[in-house]
Design a protein around this motif. Sequence first.
Motif, PDB file in Angstrom:
ATOM      1  N   LEU A  29      44.076  41.136  34.894  1.00  0.00           N
ATOM      2  CA  LEU A  29      44.518  41.266  36.271  1.00  0.00           C
ATOM      3  C   LEU A  29      45.181  39.982  36.753  1.00  0.00           C
ATOM      4  O   LEU A  29      44.579  38.907  36.723  1.00  0.00           O
ATOM      5  CB  LEU A  29      43.330  41.589  37.188  1.00  0.00           C
ATOM      6  N   GLY A  30      46.422  40.118  37.169  1.00  0.00           N
ATOM      7  CA  GLY A  30      47.116  39.005  37.797  1.00  0.00           C
ATOM      8  C   GLY A  30      46.836  38.994  39.291  1.00  0.00           C
ATOM      9  O   GLY A  30      46.053  39.798  39.812  1.00  0.00           O
ATOM     10  N   ARG A  31      47.520  38.106  39.998  1.00  0.00           N
ATOM     11  CA  ARG A  31      47.254  37.962  41.433  1.00  0.00           C
ATOM     12  C   ARG A  31      47.548  39.251  42.191  1.00  0.00           C
ATOM     13  O   ARG A  31      46.842  39.593  43.148  1.00  0.00           O
ATOM     14  CB  ARG A  31      48.082  36.810  41.993  1.00  0.00           C
ATOM     15  N   ASP A  32      48.591  39.988  41.762  1.00  0.00           N
ATOM     16  CA  ASP A  32      48.941  41.223  42.463  1.00  0.00           C
ATOM     17  C   ASP A  32      47.848  42.275  42.333  1.00  0.00           C
ATOM     18  O   ASP A  32      47.670  43.107  43.221  1.00  0.00           O
ATOM     19  CB  ASP A  32      50.266  41.784  41.930  1.00  0.00           C
ATOM     20  N   GLU A  33      47.135  42.256  41.209  1.00  0.00           N
ATOM     21  CA  GLU A  33      46.075  43.244  40.981  1.00  0.00           C
ATOM     22  C   GLU A  33      44.719  42.776  41.511  1.00  0.00           C
ATOM     23  O   GLU A  33      43.888  43.582  41.912  1.00  0.00           O
ATOM     24  CB  GLU A  33      45.939  43.549  39.486  1.00  0.00           C
ATOM     25  N   CYS A  34      44.500  41.458  41.509  1.00  0.00           N
ATOM     26  CA  CYS A  34      43.232  40.915  42.007  1.00  0.00           C
ATOM     27  C   CYS A  34      43.448  39.471  42.430  1.00  0.00           C
ATOM     28  O   CYS A  34      43.516  38.573  41.587  1.00  0.00           O
ATOM     29  CB  CYS A  34      42.135  41.010  40.948  1.00  0.00           C
ATOM     30  N   ASP A  35      43.564  39.266  43.722  1.00  0.00           N
ATOM     31  CA  ASP A  35      43.758  37.928  44.278  1.00  0.00           C
ATOM     32  C   ASP A  35      42.399  37.251  44.365  1.00  0.00           C
ATOM     33  O   ASP A  35      41.536  37.659  45.146  1.00  0.00           O
ATOM     34  CB  ASP A  35      44.396  38.051  45.659  1.00  0.00           C
ATOM     35  N   VAL A  36      42.171  36.216  43.555  1.00  0.00           N
ATOM     36  CA  VAL A  36      40.849  35.587  43.519  1.00  0.00           C
ATOM     37  C   VAL A  36      40.504  34.865  44.810  1.00  0.00           C
ATOM     38  O   VAL A  36      39.346  34.496  45.018  1.00  0.00           O
ATOM     39  CB  VAL A  36      40.716  34.619  42.315  1.00  0.00           C
ATOM     40  N   SER A  37      41.495  34.645  45.690  1.00  0.00           N
ATOM     41  CA  SER A  37      41.198  34.041  46.987  1.00  0.00           C
ATOM     42  C   SER A  37      40.545  35.047  47.932  1.00  0.00           C
ATOM     43  O   SER A  37      40.115  34.688  49.029  1.00  0.00           O
ATOM     44  CB  SER A  37      42.461  33.467  47.627  1.00  0.00           C
TER      45      SER A  37
END
Length: 285
Positions: A29-37
Amino acid sequence: MTVLILGAAGQVGRALIATAPAGAETVALGRDECDVSDETAVAAAVARYRPALIVNAAAYTAVDRAEADAEWAHLLNGMAPGWIADIARKAGSRMIHISTDFVFDGEASRPLPVSAPTSPISVYGRTKLAGEEAVTAADPDALIVRTAWVYGRHGSNFLNTMLRRMNEGGDVPVVADQTGTPTWANSLAAALWALGRTEARGIHHFTDAGSATWYDFAVAIAEEAAAVSLLRDIPRIVPISTAEYPTAARRPAFSVLDTSVTWGLIGGPPPHWRANLRACLRDDR
């Protein structure tokens, strides 16, 4: 085994996907799929995929930009790893978190063991150290892997910057008074997969073998790239001092990591950084 890779669009995330061993079902998952923020988004992803292992390869890595963007860097590097670790622990997932040599001040003259005192000298380093502390507080069984000078054929890194500069022509000035260990992203990824099969916990160090200055690294890039026709000509590479190349963030002058404990866990001897540079330039993944 299901493995959740966060920050999958970055160079380490891509390398983890490329080097995934047989039997690992990767959810990348990249940021578009899961934003860790977004703590809620991380919790939802973990609840959905129920991973046995979570590898946090997401980070704010723009070292100089972080000096003027400390709040966002702290959110991504300092706070997010803590809640990822907490979510992982509550879900029964193991966590591997990637950290950096920038947690040290660069005043050492010998390879730095895990026990060496930390004293970061940049916003990036301070936020990454805060992330280590947050992970440890949330899940003492989590694994934190410090690495250094990571590069690959994808993304923004020293290798790709040098290849672009060298192909533009003219002299290429490169800092010659900072020493560390260039580390191929695929080599780091393979080590993370290997560590995931052990019972390792706490902080570990991993880099390729050997050490170099940025100037040494640039000379090697020119020679190895020319050998595989990635350069038209080898330019003149000019050694300069850190003072001659001012940046917003201070860099450690010496950040060679002692990796002997880690290599004892996953097997050795380690490949030398130049051998891995050669392998990287011949690899199209």
